[in-house]
Design a protein around this motif. Structure first.
Motif, PDB file in Angstrom:
ATOM      1  N   MET A   1       0.824  -1.205   0.000  1.00 44.04           N
ATOM      2  CA  MET A   1       0.000   0.000   0.000  1.00 44.04           C
ATOM      3  C   MET A   1       0.866   1.267   0.000  1.00 44.04           C
ATOM      4  O   MET A   1       0.628   2.201  -0.754  1.00 44.04           O
ATOM      5  CB  MET A   1      -0.932  -0.003   1.215  1.00 44.04           C
ATOM      6  CG  MET A   1      -1.752   1.270   1.369  1.00 44.04           C
ATOM      7  SD  MET A   1      -3.031   1.435   0.137  1.00 44.04           S
ATOM      8  CE  MET A   1      -4.250   0.345   0.838  1.00 44.04           C
ATOM      9  N   THR A   2       1.895   1.294   0.867  1.00 43.97           N
ATOM     10  CA  THR A   2       2.774   2.463   0.933  1.00 43.97           C
ATOM     11  C   THR A   2       3.476   2.679  -0.389  1.00 43.97           C
ATOM     12  O   THR A   2       3.598   3.818  -0.877  1.00 43.97           O
ATOM     13  CB  THR A   2       3.792   2.287   2.066  1.00 43.97           C
ATOM     14  OG1 THR A   2       3.083   2.082   3.292  1.00 43.97           O
ATOM     15  CG2 THR A   2       4.678   3.509   2.179  1.00 43.97           C
ATOM     16  N   LEU A   3       3.960   1.614  -1.008  1.00 45.42           N
ATOM     17  CA  LEU A   3       4.622   1.715  -2.308  1.00 45.42           C
ATOM     18  C   LEU A   3       3.657   2.230  -3.371  1.00 45.42           C
ATOM     19  O   LEU A   3       4.012   3.096  -4.182  1.00 45.42           O
ATOM     20  CB  LEU A   3       5.188   0.351  -2.709  1.00 45.42           C
ATOM     21  CG  LEU A   3       5.852   0.264  -4.084  1.00 45.42           C
ATOM     22  CD1 LEU A   3       7.076   1.166  -4.127  1.00 45.42           C
ATOM     23  CD2 LEU A   3       6.235  -1.179  -4.404  1.00 45.42           C
ATOM     24  N   LEU A   4       2.439   1.721  -3.350  1.00 44.44           N
ATOM     25  CA  LEU A   4       1.452   2.165  -4.326  1.00 44.44           C
ATOM     26  C   LEU A   4       1.125   3.644  -4.134  1.00 44.44           C
ATOM     27  O   LEU A   4       1.014   4.398  -5.110  1.00 44.44           O
ATOM     28  CB  LEU A   4       0.184   1.315  -4.170  1.00 44.44           C
ATOM     29  CG  LEU A   4      -0.917   1.559  -5.203  1.00 44.44           C
ATOM     30  CD1 LEU A   4      -0.459   1.128  -6.579  1.00 44.44           C
ATOM     31  CD2 LEU A   4      -2.187   0.809  -4.803  1.00 44.44           C
ATOM     32  N   HIS A   5       0.986   4.052  -2.883  1.00 43.11           N
ATOM     33  CA  HIS A   5       0.695   5.463  -2.605  1.00 43.11           C
ATOM     34  C   HIS A   5       1.832   6.357  -3.070  1.00 43.11           C
ATOM     35  O   HIS A   5       1.607   7.417  -3.681  1.00 43.11           O
ATOM     36  CB  HIS A   5       0.461   5.636  -1.103  1.00 43.11           C
ATOM     37  CG  HIS A   5       0.263   7.068  -0.709  1.00 43.11           C
ATOM     38  ND1 HIS A   5       1.086   7.713   0.179  1.00 43.11           N
ATOM     39  CD2 HIS A   5      -0.657   7.984  -1.102  1.00 43.11           C
ATOM     40  CE1 HIS A   5       0.686   8.950   0.327  1.00 43.11           C
ATOM     41  NE2 HIS A   5      -0.374   9.143  -0.429  1.00 43.11           N
ATOM     42  N   ARG A   6       3.060   5.937  -2.809  1.00 42.40           N
ATOM     43  CA  ARG A   6       4.211   6.742  -3.234  1.00 42.40           C
ATOM     44  C   ARG A   6       4.253   6.886  -4.750  1.00 42.40           C
ATOM     45  O   ARG A   6       4.519   7.965  -5.274  1.00 42.40           O
ATOM     46  CB  ARG A   6       5.497   6.099  -2.720  1.00 42.40           C
ATOM     47  CG  ARG A   6       6.760   6.822  -3.173  1.00 42.40           C
ATOM     48  CD  ARG A   6       7.998   6.149  -2.636  1.00 42.40           C
ATOM     49  NE  ARG A   6       8.084   4.757  -3.044  1.00 42.40           N
ATOM     50  CZ  ARG A   6       8.456   4.381  -4.282  1.00 42.40           C
ATOM     51  NH1 ARG A   6       8.728   5.279  -5.185  1.00 42.40           N
ATOM     52  NH2 ARG A   6       8.537   3.105  -4.588  1.00 42.40           N
ATOM     53  N   ARG A   7       3.981   5.799  -5.445  1.00 45.30           N
ATOM     54  CA  ARG A   7       4.040   5.850  -6.905  1.00 45.30           C
ATOM     55  C   ARG A   7       2.933   6.733  -7.487  1.00 45.30           C
ATOM     56  O   ARG A   7       3.171   7.504  -8.429  1.00 45.30           O
ATOM     57  CB  ARG A   7       3.947   4.437  -7.471  1.00 45.30           C
ATOM     58  CG  ARG A   7       5.238   3.642  -7.263  1.00 45.30           C
ATOM     59  CD  ARG A   7       5.166   2.276  -7.907  1.00 45.30           C
ATOM     60  NE  ARG A   7       6.465   1.612  -7.852  1.00 45.30           N
ATOM     61  CZ  ARG A   7       6.697   0.373  -8.249  1.00 45.30           C
ATOM     62  NH1 ARG A   7       5.688  -0.356  -8.730  1.00 45.30           N
ATOM     63  NH2 ARG A   7       7.901  -0.144  -8.180  1.00 45.30           N
ATOM     64  N   PHE A   8       1.735   6.642  -6.928  1.00 47.74           N
ATOM     65  CA  PHE A   8       0.661   7.502  -7.421  1.00 47.74           C
ATOM     66  C   PHE A   8       0.946   8.971  -7.118  1.00 47.74           C
ATOM     67  O   PHE A   8       0.642   9.856  -7.930  1.00 47.74           O
ATOM     68  CB  PHE A   8      -0.678   7.081  -6.811  1.00 47.74           C
ATOM     69  CG  PHE A   8      -1.415   6.066  -7.632  1.00 47.74           C
ATOM     70  CD1 PHE A   8      -2.006   6.418  -8.829  1.00 47.74           C
ATOM     71  CD2 PHE A   8      -1.496   4.744  -7.216  1.00 47.74           C
ATOM     72  CE1 PHE A   8      -2.683   5.481  -9.598  1.00 47.74           C
ATOM     73  CE2 PHE A   8      -2.159   3.796  -7.972  1.00 47.74           C
ATOM     74  CZ  PHE A   8      -2.756   4.159  -9.171  1.00 47.74           C
ATOM     75  N   GLN A 151      -4.840   5.578   7.891  1.00 45.05           N
ATOM     76  CA  GLN A 151      -5.698   4.881   8.849  1.00 45.05           C
ATOM     77  C   GLN A 151      -5.053   3.572   9.315  1.00 45.05           C
ATOM     78  O   GLN A 151      -5.160   3.194  10.493  1.00 45.05           O
ATOM     79  CB  GLN A 151      -7.058   4.607   8.217  1.00 45.05           C
ATOM     80  CG  GLN A 151      -7.880   5.860   7.933  1.00 45.05           C
ATOM     81  CD  GLN A 151      -8.186   6.641   9.196  1.00 45.05           C
ATOM     82  OE1 GLN A 151      -8.563   6.080  10.218  1.00 45.05           O
ATOM     83  NE2 GLN A 151      -7.969   7.953   9.143  1.00 45.05           N
ATOM     84  N   SER A 152      -4.383   2.869   8.425  1.00 38.81           N
ATOM     85  CA  SER A 152      -3.706   1.624   8.810  1.00 38.81           C
ATOM     86  C   SER A 152      -2.591   1.897   9.804  1.00 38.81           C
ATOM     87  O   SER A 152      -2.437   1.195  10.816  1.00 38.81           O
ATOM     88  CB  SER A 152      -3.154   0.933   7.560  1.00 38.81           C
ATOM     89  OG  SER A 152      -4.188   0.610   6.652  1.00 38.81           O
ATOM     90  N   HIS A 153      -1.808   2.939   9.558  1.00 43.00           N
ATOM     91  CA  HIS A 153      -0.713   3.282  10.477  1.00 43.00           C
ATOM     92  C   HIS A 153      -1.261   3.732  11.827  1.00 43.00           C
ATOM     93  O   HIS A 153      -0.687   3.414  12.882  1.00 43.00           O
ATOM     94  CB  HIS A 153       0.158   4.376   9.866  1.00 43.00           C
ATOM     95  CG  HIS A 153       0.968   3.897   8.698  1.00 43.00           C
ATOM     96  ND1 HIS A 153       1.702   4.746   7.898  1.00 43.00           N
ATOM     97  CD2 HIS A 153       1.181   2.658   8.208  1.00 43.00           C
ATOM     98  CE1 HIS A 153       2.319   4.047   6.959  1.00 43.00           C
ATOM     99  NE2 HIS A 153       2.018   2.778   7.126  1.00 43.00           N
ATOM    100  N   GLY A 156      -2.226   0.723  13.810  1.00 42.89           N
ATOM    101  CA  GLY A 156      -1.211  -0.303  13.950  1.00 42.89           C
ATOM    102  C   GLY A 156      -1.510  -1.562  13.175  1.00 42.89           C
ATOM    103  O   GLY A 156      -1.116  -2.655  13.581  1.00 42.89           O
ATOM    104  N   LEU A 157      -2.207  -1.422  12.060  1.00 43.84           N
ATOM    105  CA  LEU A 157      -2.582  -2.577  11.253  1.00 43.84           C
ATOM    106  C   LEU A 157      -1.748  -2.628   9.989  1.00 43.84           C
ATOM    107  O   LEU A 157      -1.190  -1.615   9.536  1.00 43.84           O
ATOM    108  CB  LEU A 157      -4.072  -2.505  10.870  1.00 43.84           C
ATOM    109  CG  LEU A 157      -5.070  -2.404  12.030  1.00 43.84           C
ATOM    110  CD1 LEU A 157      -6.473  -2.192  11.490  1.00 43.84           C
ATOM    111  CD2 LEU A 157      -5.012  -3.659  12.896  1.00 43.84           C
ATOM    112  N   ALA A 158      -1.670  -3.800   9.418  1.00 43.69           N
ATOM    113  CA  ALA A 158      -0.995  -3.946   8.137  1.00 43.69           C
ATOM    114  C   ALA A 158      -1.866  -3.314   7.055  1.00 43.69           C
ATOM    115  O   ALA A 158      -3.077  -3.538   7.006  1.00 43.69           O
ATOM    116  CB  ALA A 158      -0.745  -5.428   7.829  1.00 43.69           C
TER     117      ALA A 158
END
Length: 668
Positions: A1-8, A151-153, A156-158
């Motif tokens: 998710m983090t990688l996808l967000h960074r790329r977008f 929201q995940s961070h 504390g969720l993956a």
């Protein structure tokens, strides 16, 4: 998710930069390295250590660029926009290359949107429209993915991995934004672009065949083609048959020093004789680009009237030329006589000239052999018209057209062209004809403009480019005014058009799109908006009728309003029914339960995500409203997890229990 967000997020920045380039081009030298860095950020993300090492470097360069921009503001030297763009691009690159967890989205969106807005200071083309749509779609997806990441961070969720179908559905939300943007664009009151608009790239003064200063003294080079568009012309009544022979008149010149033509307005006034011309009136709507050395308006000769369609003010010069004042791109409507007087009418003219016409007999020191050549033409004709036509035909048939300029200054003369080289471009032919006629006692002047153009079937307009630049002659006939003649050989009559690439189907298609974009987007002003609104409201307009009469609009207007109101109400009811039908069976019970949890959270209980429903009921103990709350939790559990669809009485009991628990909390 983090990688996808960074790329977008990096892709969003890259799209905003492309949108800026579509309007400003490469004026800012920083756009190329910025584009490389943003494209790199789509695929590569520096780690935490690299980010900490790069941070001081970003700040140092930002301070230097801010100081340069401040110097431009306070000392007023040079362009202010480009230093600000350089600073904006640096901040955007730094933000895109930071480690992203969704917390910097606000800064990132502000920077990308600022870059998008900066494009409006220029004149972006149709590509900007495509990139704007891409920006909105990418922004919606980035917002959604960033929200999920944050929201995940926080919990504390993956972070979940969104599926392509989810991303597609989220991207479809952009249609709402685009629809609202379209409505705002169409109906929001227009303001002048002058507050932000920068002058669009102006056509260079090195226009072959057109300049405010026409000279035959150029040498040692070759005329190169230039397909840059100058005019786009629409014909409301349909294009004329001889569209390739249309002379788009721009400037006239009455003084010649042997090398260069110039203008002297004093003494250049001639009577306006166009009402006598028998040809019908041809209407043209012209969309032009500004020229560097003159605010010239073009049109077919003779011009009957000229009406602005944009924020310009046309002014007719004493010579008959039209210029304009104003900072908008020229768009104007011209009415002209389509065709010149008949040959017999011109042959019958008695050549007695008014004093104001005599300025067009001026000649520089001229060689004896040029004067002798002029006398030979005068002796062979028994009237002025045949005299003029004989000179025109001789130049068309006895000489050749070439794009090669003379090799030396000695060769760049009228004598060398007439008696030795016998080849040249259109300025040589028009200059020679004007000089030979003046030497024979006939008032003539050099005229510059454009010849013909390419008809665009896709757009339904004529495209006139730099390649169509041309020069010809106007001869004065008393009672008729100035009549045009073109002595350039047919093979070269279109200037350098034959040397440039012809318009292919793709070029016509793209040019048609660009014309529509300029006409309906960039030049969409208050007048166009008012016209659009009037057309939209025309069904409700009332016609003027005699007393006691009733128009069709009066009869149908109220019924049309009623029909529209009924249709709108039906649409709203349908949407609400669809929304209710798509709700899960437990939707109403869930809303009541969440309202209960929010009330207890305000009283100090953990939020809804911290405790499951049964855990929440167990924690209540003997707190205020506990019995009512446990009853509400029980009913909610049946609907949400027990597969039971609550009936109306049970839903009422659930809502009553929640309300009673809230009242108990307020009294506590």
């Amino acid at each position: 998710m983090t990688l996808l967000h960074r790329r977008f997020a990096a892709l969003l920045a890259f799209i905003s930069l492309l949108a800026f380039i579509s309007g400003a081009g490469l004026d800012a030298p920083s756009v190329i390295p910025a584009a490389a860095l943003l494209l790199l950020a789509v695929f590569v993300q520096p780690g935490e250590r690299a980010s900490r090492w790069l941070e001081p470097l970003w700040r140092l360069v930002a301070v230097l660029l801010a100081a340069r921009a401040a110097a431009r503001v306070f000392f007023g030297t040079g362009d202010l926009v480009l230093p600000m763009v350089d600073l904006l691009l640096l901040l955007l690159c730094a933000e895109s290359l930071r480690a992203r967890d969704g917390s910097g989205d606000a800064r990132h969106f502000a920077l990308t949107f600022a870059l998008l807005i900066a494009s409006a200071a220029y004149r972006p083309g149709p590509l900007f429209g495509v990139l704007f749509v891409a920006y909105v779609v990418c922004a919606i997806v980035t917002l959604a993915v960033g929200h999920l990441t944050r929201q995940s961070h926080a919990r504390g969720l993956a972070a979940p991995q969104p599926q392509p179908r989810f991303l597609l559905r989220v991207s479809l939300l952009s249609t709402v934004v685009l629809a609202v943007s379209l409505v705002v664009f169409l109906f929001f009151p227009r303001v002048s672009r002058g507050w932000a608009a920068r002058t669009q790239p102006i056509v260079s003064s090195a226009v072959v065949g057109f300049s405010d200063r026409v000279s035959i003294g150029d040498h040692g080079a070759r005329i190169e083609p230039n397909p840059e568009v100058i005019l786009r012309v629409e014909f409301p009544a349909g294009p004329p048959a001889d569209i390739g022979a249309l002379h788009w008149r721009g400037r006239s010149y009455n003084l010649f020093d042997g090398y260069t033509w110039s203008r002297a307005e004093r003494g250049a006034v001639a009577p306006n004789a166009w009402p006598r011309w028998p040809a019908p009136v041809l209407e043209q709507v012209i969309y032009a680009r500004p020229l560097a050395d003159a605010n010239v308006l073009f049109g077919l000769h003779p011009v009957v009237s000229m009406t602005p369609e944009s924020r310009i003010r046309p002014v007719r010069a004493p010579s008959g030329d039209y210029v304009y004042f104003g900072d908008a791109d020229p768009a104007y409507r011209v009415r002209s006589r389509a065709g010149r007087p008949a040959a017999d009418s011109l042959r019958a003219v008695a050549m007695t000239y008014a004093p104001e016409v005599m300025a067009h007999l001026q000649l520089p020191p001229t060689s004896a052999r040029v004067l002798a050549l002029a006398d030979s033409f005068r002796s062979e004709a028994d009237n002025v018209y045949d005299h003029v036509v004989s000179v025109e035909r001789w130049l068309q048939t006895a000489f050749s057209y070439t794009l090669d300029l003379p090799g030396t200054p000695r060769e760049a003369t009228l004598d060398h062209f007439l008696f030795e080289r016998r080849a040249g471009h259109c300025e040589y032919f028009s200059t020679t004809m004007a000089v030979l006629l003046r030497a024979g006692g006939i008032p003539a002047r050099n005229v510059n403009g454009f010849l013909g153009g390419d008809w665009n079937e896709f757009g339904g307009f004529l495209t006139v480019t730099q390649n169509d630049a041309h020069s010809w002659v106007e001869v004065y006939f008393p009672g008729w005014g100035w009549v045009e003649f073109d002595p350039t050989p047919a093979g070269g009559a279109a200037g350098v058009a034959g040397a440039g690439a012809s318009f292919g189907p793709l070029r016509f298609f793209l040019d048609g799109i660009e014309h529509r974009w300029s006409k309906w987007v960039l030049d969409y002003d208050l007048g166009t908006q008012t016209s659009l609104l009037n057309r939209a409201l025309s069904p409700f307009a009332q016609e003027q009728v005699p007393a006691g009469g009733t128009t069709a609009d009066e009869r149908s207007g109220p019924w049309l309003l009623l029909a529209l109101a009924v249709a709108a109400c039906g649409f709203v009811v349908l949407i609400r029914r669809l929304r209710v039908a798509r709700r899960p069976p437990h939707a109403m019970a869930t809303r009541a339960y969440l309202a209960l949890r929010r009330a207890y959270q305000r009283a100090g209980f953990p939020p809804a995500h911290a405790l499951p429903p049964l855990g929440f009921a167990a924690r209540l103990g003997d707190d205020a409203g506990a019995a009512h709350a446990r009853r509400a939790v029980e009913l909610y559990g049946r609907a949400r997890f027990g597969g039971t669809q609550l009936d109306a009485a049970q839903l009422k009991a659930l809502r009553d229990s929640v309300a009673a628990a809230k009242r108990a909390l307020r009294r506590a």
